[in-house]
Design a protein around this motif. Structure first.
Motif, mmCIF file in Angstrom:
data_model
loop_
_atom_site.group_PDB
_atom_site.id
_atom_site.type_symbol
_atom_site.label_atom_id
_atom_site.label_comp_id
_atom_site.label_asym_id
_atom_site.label_seq_id
_atom_site.Cartn_x
_atom_site.Cartn_y
_atom_site.Cartn_z
ATOM 1 N N GLY A 6 0.722 -1.241 -0.109
ATOM 2 C CA GLY A 6 0.286 0.076 -0.241
ATOM 3 C C GLY A 6 0.729 1.445 0.069
ATOM 4 N N ILE A 7 1.725 1.278 0.734
ATOM 5 C CA ILE A 7 2.944 3.052 0.815
ATOM 6 C C ILE A 7 3.744 2.823 -0.641
ATOM 7 C CG2 ILE A 7 4.704 3.151 2.107
ATOM 8 C CD1 ILE A 7 4.144 1.480 4.219
ATOM 9 N N ILE A 8 3.899 1.509 -1.259
ATOM 10 C CA ILE A 8 4.691 1.448 -2.294
ATOM 11 C C ILE A 8 3.752 2.374 -3.634
ATOM 12 C CG2 ILE A 8 5.543 0.312 -4.720
ATOM 13 C CD1 ILE A 8 7.214 -1.958 -2.335
ATOM 14 N N ALA B 55 2.717 7.084 3.699
ATOM 15 C CA ALA B 55 3.098 7.451 2.481
ATOM 16 C C ALA B 55 2.710 9.146 2.473
ATOM 17 C CB ALA B 55 2.438 6.786 1.379
ATOM 18 N N ALA B 56 1.856 9.396 3.087
ATOM 19 C CA ALA B 56 1.799 10.871 2.746
ATOM 20 C C ALA B 56 3.053 11.634 4.086
ATOM 21 C CB ALA B 56 0.144 11.498 3.858
ATOM 22 N N SER B 57 3.250 11.089 5.347
ATOM 23 C CA SER B 57 4.318 12.095 6.423
ATOM 24 C C SER B 57 5.415 11.868 5.493
ATOM 25 C CB SER B 57 3.456 11.484 7.429
ATOM 26 O OG SER B 57 3.915 10.023 7.295
ATOM 27 N N TYR B 58 6.001 11.070 5.002
ATOM 28 C CA TYR B 58 7.038 10.493 4.416
ATOM 29 C C TYR B 58 7.321 11.381 3.074
ATOM 30 C CZ TYR B 58 8.374 6.555 7.436
ATOM 31 O OH TYR B 58 8.871 6.306 8.103
ATOM 32 N N MET B 59 6.380 11.727 2.422
ATOM 33 C CA MET B 59 6.003 12.455 1.802
ATOM 34 C C MET B 59 5.737 14.323 1.537
ATOM 35 S SD MET B 59 4.704 9.912 -1.438
ATOM 36 C CE MET B 59 4.180 11.658 -2.777
ATOM 37 N N ASN B 60 5.511 14.475 2.902
ATOM 38 C CA ASN B 60 5.627 15.997 3.454
ATOM 39 C C ASN B 60 4.340 16.728 3.087
ATOM 40 O OD1 ASN B 60 7.972 15.741 4.300
ATOM 41 N ND2 ASN B 60 9.082 17.581 3.392
ATOM 42 N N LEU C 124 11.245 12.517 -2.031
ATOM 43 C CA LEU C 124 10.421 11.567 -0.871
ATOM 44 C C LEU C 124 10.101 10.297 -0.821
ATOM 45 C CD1 LEU C 124 9.230 14.925 0.799
ATOM 46 C CD2 LEU C 124 11.218 13.981 1.603
ATOM 47 N N THR C 125 9.180 10.663 -1.961
ATOM 48 C CA THR C 125 8.429 9.324 -2.919
ATOM 49 C C THR C 125 10.035 7.989 -2.519
ATOM 50 O OG1 THR C 125 7.451 10.781 -4.769
ATOM 51 C CG2 THR C 125 7.153 8.227 -5.040
ATOM 52 N N ALA C 126 10.631 8.250 -3.140
ATOM 53 C CA ALA C 126 11.818 7.015 -2.576
ATOM 54 C C ALA C 126 11.782 6.467 -1.687
ATOM 55 C CB ALA C 126 13.102 7.346 -3.097
ATOM 56 N N GLN C 127 11.894 7.583 -0.707
ATOM 57 C CA GLN C 127 11.464 6.891 0.733
ATOM 58 C C GLN C 127 10.659 6.189 1.253
ATOM 59 O OE1 GLN C 127 12.661 9.819 3.709
ATOM 60 N NE2 GLN C 127 15.155 10.093 2.800
ATOM 61 N N ALA C 128 9.348 6.644 0.835
ATOM 62 C CA ALA C 128 8.079 6.049 1.394
ATOM 63 C C ALA C 128 8.527 5.075 0.519
ATOM 64 C CB ALA C 128 7.467 6.623 0.840
ATOM 65 N N LYS C 129 8.815 4.080 -0.711
ATOM 66 C CA LYS C 129 8.912 3.506 -1.309
ATOM 67 C C LYS C 129 9.623 2.415 -0.964
ATOM 68 C CE LYS C 129 6.458 4.546 -5.254
ATOM 69 N NZ LYS C 129 6.492 4.128 -7.101
ATOM 70 N N THR C 130 11.194 2.480 0.238
ATOM 71 C CA THR C 130 12.186 1.879 -0.108
ATOM 72 C C THR C 130 11.138 1.262 1.846
ATOM 73 O OG1 THR C 130 13.531 3.755 -0.659
ATOM 74 C CG2 THR C 130 14.224 2.070 1.694
ATOM 75 N N THR C 131 10.478 2.024 2.069
ATOM 76 C CA THR C 131 9.998 1.866 4.024
ATOM 77 C C THR C 131 9.308 1.004 3.775
ATOM 78 O OG1 THR C 131 10.553 4.156 4.300
ATOM 79 C CG2 THR C 131 8.588 2.936 5.937
ATOM 80 N N GLY C 132 7.836 1.189 2.275
ATOM 81 C CA GLY C 132 7.294 0.377 2.492
ATOM 82 C C GLY C 132 7.796 -1.695 1.502
ATOM 83 N N LEU C 133 8.806 -1.491 1.046
ATOM 84 C CA LEU C 133 9.399 -2.866 0.449
ATOM 85 C C LEU C 133 9.876 -3.803 1.332
ATOM 86 C CD1 LEU C 133 9.958 -4.211 -2.073
ATOM 87 C CD2 LEU C 133 11.908 -2.412 -2.398
ATOM 88 N N GLY C 134 10.855 -2.534 2.741
ATOM 89 C CA GLY C 134 11.507 -2.857 3.226
ATOM 90 C C GLY C 134 10.364 -3.934 4.306
ATOM 91 N N ILE C 135 9.283 -3.406 4.476
ATOM 92 C CA ILE C 135 8.036 -4.008 4.448
ATOM 93 C C ILE C 135 7.789 -5.391 4.566
ATOM 94 C CG2 ILE C 135 5.390 -4.308 5.681
ATOM 95 C CD1 ILE C 135 5.856 -1.122 5.950
ATOM 96 N N ILE C 136 7.437 -4.953 3.140
ATOM 97 C CA ILE C 136 7.009 -6.510 2.657
ATOM 98 C C ILE C 136 8.743 -7.578 2.864
ATOM 99 C CG2 ILE C 136 7.251 -7.274 0.411
ATOM 100 C CD1 ILE C 136 5.496 -5.229 -0.289
#
Lengths: 384, 384, 384, 384
Positions: free
Chosen positions: C84-86, C115-120, D74-86
């Motif tokens: 979902g975050i991705i 997703a929202a907070s990380y993207m400011n 920042l999109t990449a930071q969010a996605k990195t976190t999402g992929l990390g969870i997976i």
């Protein structure tokens, strides 16, 4: 009659340059509507983002897909492809194209091919049927087996695609759209822009107007640990020749960190004032630079394709382009500094000859016409 | 000499049954070490998890990959495949196999093929070269183009793989290991277990010992919206024939929800006391059930393969198996309740004949031997 | 003045019902523009897709996110959230909202928050500050710490959010928008639709107009392996009471397969003609059904919220709602069939009282007004 | 009694240095078994991979997780976190730890917190309860709300965590394990290694033994577009002061490309022979370098923590550490070259004082003891 929505996925800066005239032709075709997706390294600043050029060229980007995993290993390439599928599936769900176009054979183009074919969207493959070394070889032919319409660049490629069991009615030699650009450049080859103002880069090159070399060498994924050693051989050759040289940074393949590191380290430890480094250059300007050079050195497919049309001599190093059809402008050589030097001297003294095995300069229009004319489904069967 | 670590990825219950004798042969081979990965629907309870059977059969599972996206659309299939690549890349990074084996042509087997080939791991493909309808057709041949060693199940399949441009020295007809199981069953075909105690299921079937039908019908992904209509034709035919019937739930393909819904709804609205529903059955028991049946109805590949060896008549419905080589035990029919009824009556009265186009019952051993003997690399080139 | 683009992410059917009047108020507010994203189980047919209702209610869906992993374990919940975050990161990149709204505390709402907070992007959380058992408890308060504006449903919730260190100027008690619906229903509570024509379902219920029960029991994720045992206690209680009953299928949490299996198996083995099963029901119709029932049984938050406003007696089973503020309509009971029967008898004989701890019926408008008025940033700091 | 399996996830090089003594103490504790997972930027060569140091320190790595998305946003930071969870969900499924430890507040540590808490694994958070600017502030407190045991570094942090509603019996001030290293260095502060042989780097620094500065400045994610401007102010200040300086490359946060670009470009255009650039340095060696320096400049948390214990003066630039408790060694200053120069001059002339607000040098052991002693569950509830 309603327009066919044609979704083209561009995943790298050089792919954009190569496909550009086809994009224009699709955009302008009365029966087609272009949906443009920019993905993967085409979005990365570090490799010269394509977005700026694409927008300057007047295209609207319908979706962006950030999917490049960072890391100096092949695992990252596999994961980048997996993430690409996940994201492109959502994009196709949103855009609902009538057909999807994937270009050539970079590893991450497999994302486009799988997402489209699994979602029952007709898949159009441009530049299938060629033969090379590298993981590209596997990717290219696997995409052929997923694709429904094949728009190839040479007669031999057409033969091969048909031999692989594809329906001959769905295979057309449209030539390579990169040659369209080469054709325009051939008609007006003068370097009519300020290299340094326009493209920056680093270095202290002088007197390049009296003759210069161009280098573009990518890492080879099936040999990625050797990429640093390989780039060093080329660096030494160029260093020792001491001819003014424009050097382009490599693309985002696994091992590019090895290549980049090799270049960076060499710069720290050698006085290479005769080399200027560019990150990237707009396609047409790059071809003008090539046309006016003494020769191109490296393993770029531009050496095989555009340079054969332009008649520019090329020193092709290593295995990356092996197997690909080539004109008389190529000197093949292995990764050895002395042999590279010898090959450069041989290339510089060649007589230049124009060759059109990769197209006649009308490829973009032909691609758009085929896409508009041909009825494309999403089921097929081996012909034998 | 050190052992070759051979990683086999199993992604579905039927794939496990099909490959089981090869797994045993690899495990027992003195030069090979089996690394077993269980992924995708093979882990899902809803479709009859394979884990229980695998562990009961004495195999150790080295990694599990949960990657099935839920949802009644093709988008979920694409995303499942993408997620599979991401996760399998980590698994291969951890297990460091010398070669990877992928089985047949289900959509998610592409995950295995891409992760392995992108990571420069030699890829072995079992059961390539066959021809069918469906997305399987694209997947199967695309995997052929990614694979380095091809262990196919028929002579025609071997011819086709070579024709597609693969090195003839890397293509072997080892037969299909599913036939090994059929061979064992043929030698001892009695139903020597309690169907209902062992496999539960729902229904009020009676007097099945006097003769019964077996149904196994999967949704067809290229026609997934039709899956509900298609299953209803079969349901009506079986309902009207009123012969005791064992019915197996379909697999996890997109559209299976349509199929499942069709079955569930039919059960609510019709008195079908003569039908008993099973979720799944251990491979050998399933073959015994088939051997002793009047005929198999549906579109399972077991009808084409194992049943031809066992000589069991099969009513093959629709396009899913079209193009696949078949023995004389098959009656093909379209999705029409009356025609299905007619075909069943025709099949029941057939003379039974044994056929060995899909192997001679030694396939598992031959597969292990080839994997042990052949030197496999990860680079290749089209032969033409 | 340009509109504020407010992106609301709806991830489940019940969340949609709960937030609906706020969506309408945002859509109609002169300073706001609604961007609606539908994700996760809200898109799954198996749990009663929300898409149909959303579109019938006149909302436009700006993006759909398919991210539910299938599987009967908590691993799938974690992965669903990661995916979902991705995907939401890409959606936010595309939609470029000025603020993002996340609703309540289901596990997958964390995707929206991260997703929202990380993207400011400023994050607005609706229904924080409540206390319950379950993983929801962790999720809810973690989202509070990621959110920039808090629109809570009770005075105590407001106190708690402030106590947790949030800026009091960013915390408002707007009430729960689910009460808005309850308020409309209270003014017109008659069942003015045909239950069975409209919502189908299965069962042979009779004479329900003389009085009926409603059951809605979800699995509890921190006890997910017990979900089958727990549902069976309730099934036995209802079975033995033999009062006409409308039973709703549970949501998509881990363990719902245990719950579903329990129900399915019970139906096969018992004669439960007095129970009718629904998959889902439009929010207002569901409240009318509740209002006219003898009581609600289960662990749905509707028992705590809407039923307290409607004055409907509720038998609340187990730990799922423990800690949540409640009116006088609740009888709490553990998972024990006899105690459940006793509690139902007690609830049925209660005097009904209206309660407004969860709002006064104007919550949707108040939410839209706060979002329009308050200047929201994306940085904050603990107040102590 | 069986050992408790404690899984620690390390996601960045500096996190490893900070947690190292705790890892050793867990590994050596008679009741604990250490499971070590290395993820995210800790695996990336570009930022100085931690793997080498970890293995040299005698730890076994149980799993590696490659999950960093490349890209300057920042999109990449969010996605990195999402992929990390997976991926971490799969790792936890494989390793089956009894509890999971997450360290501090980097964005991607949220992956660990979510995967663990969603899978009902008790979560231990080290270094919660502190206050800073930046996205870290949100991440840190959100993880507090997901964690079951809190091992914080200061008394004030302990108070804050309890105030946020955590059970006081689950909050302990164990100090910061980074101080353990500082304590060892304080007892033997001599630079007893060859800086350049050991750590390479680039530059032409001379006479640094007579006194030098150290710079370590990270981009600030809530201001990421300003990162280039911010680094340039510091570059100019250092350039103008002309004191020998060791400069460390920043970490992998969004905007680091802006920071890196700023540094790279400055180097091309200025003669900065007095600055030497390092990519990274083993923790203890780094502290020795700091101890013997005139002062540290930048925004690293090492300035706040280790330097307060070591008594090293620090010029702390900008908002990154604002809110964090600090000793008397800090001079705070904004991003302005003249003010930075002034602050450096002020810092250099400070009287050095030892401070122990962040611990007494025994933190690693105390952490291991608490983990071994405390019974940790995975459910909790707000205390008010």
């Amino acid at each position: 009659m309603s327009l066919k929505n044609i979704c083209v996925v561009v995943t790298a800066r050089p792919s954009y340059s190569r496909i550009k005239t086809a994009l224009t032709a699709i955009k302008n075709h009365p029966q087609l509507n272009l949906l443009l997706v920019v993905a993967a390294s085409a979005l990365l600043d570090r490799y010269g983002t394509a977005v700026k050029y694409i927008e300057e060229d007047g295209f609207k980007i319908d979706a962006k897909v950030f999917n490049v995993l960072e890391g100096e290993n092949l695992t990252a390439q596999a994961k980048t492809t997996g993430l690409g599928i996940i994201e492109l599936a959502s994009v196709f769900e949103q855009l609902k194209p009538d057909a999807v176009v994937t270009v050539a054979d970079r590893f991450e183009t497999m994302s486009t091919a799988i997402a489209a074919s699994y979602m029952n969207l007709p898949l159009i493959h441009i530049q299938g049927g060629e033969v090379t070394g590298n993981i590209d070889e596997k990717v290219r032919h696997a995409i052929t087996k997923l694709a429904d319409l094949h728009l190839v660049a040479t007669e031999k490629a057409k033969e091969r695609v048909i031999k692989m069991g594809e329906d001959p009615n769905m295979v057309f030699n449209t030539g390579c759209p990169s040659i369209d650009l080469a054709d325009m450049v051939l008609k007006n080859p003068k370097i009519d822009f300020d290299l340094f103002k326009q493209y920056g880069g680093v270095g202290k090159i002088k007197n390049w107007e009296q003759g210069y070399l161009v280098v573009l060498q990518h890492p080879v994924t099936t040999e990625y640990q050797k990429s640093r050693v390989q780039i060093e051989e080329t660096l030494h050759a160029i260093y020792e020749l001491n001819i003014p040289t424009f050097w382009f940074w490599p693309n985002v393949d696994a091992g590019s960190d090895g290549t980049s590191k090799g270049i960076r380290s060499f710069r720290e430890n050698h006085n290479i004032d005769h080399i200027h480094f560019f990150k990237n250059m707009e396609g047409k300007d790059f071809l003008k630079l090539l046309y006016n050079s003494k020769c191109l050195i490296g393993n770029s497919s531009a050496g095989i394709r555009e340079c054969s049309y332009l008649g520019v001599p090329v020193v092709n190093i290593g295995s990356r382009q092996s197997g690909r059809e080539r004109g008389q402008n190529i000197v093949d050589v292995e990764h050895n500094r002395d042999k590279i030097k010898g090959a450069i001297n041989q290339a510089i003294s060649m007589v230049r000859k124009h060759d059109d095995i990769y197209g006649d300069g009308q490829s973009g229009d032909e691609i758009a016409q085929k896409i508009a004319q041909i009825q494309i489904g999403y089921t097929k069967r081996l012909t034998y």
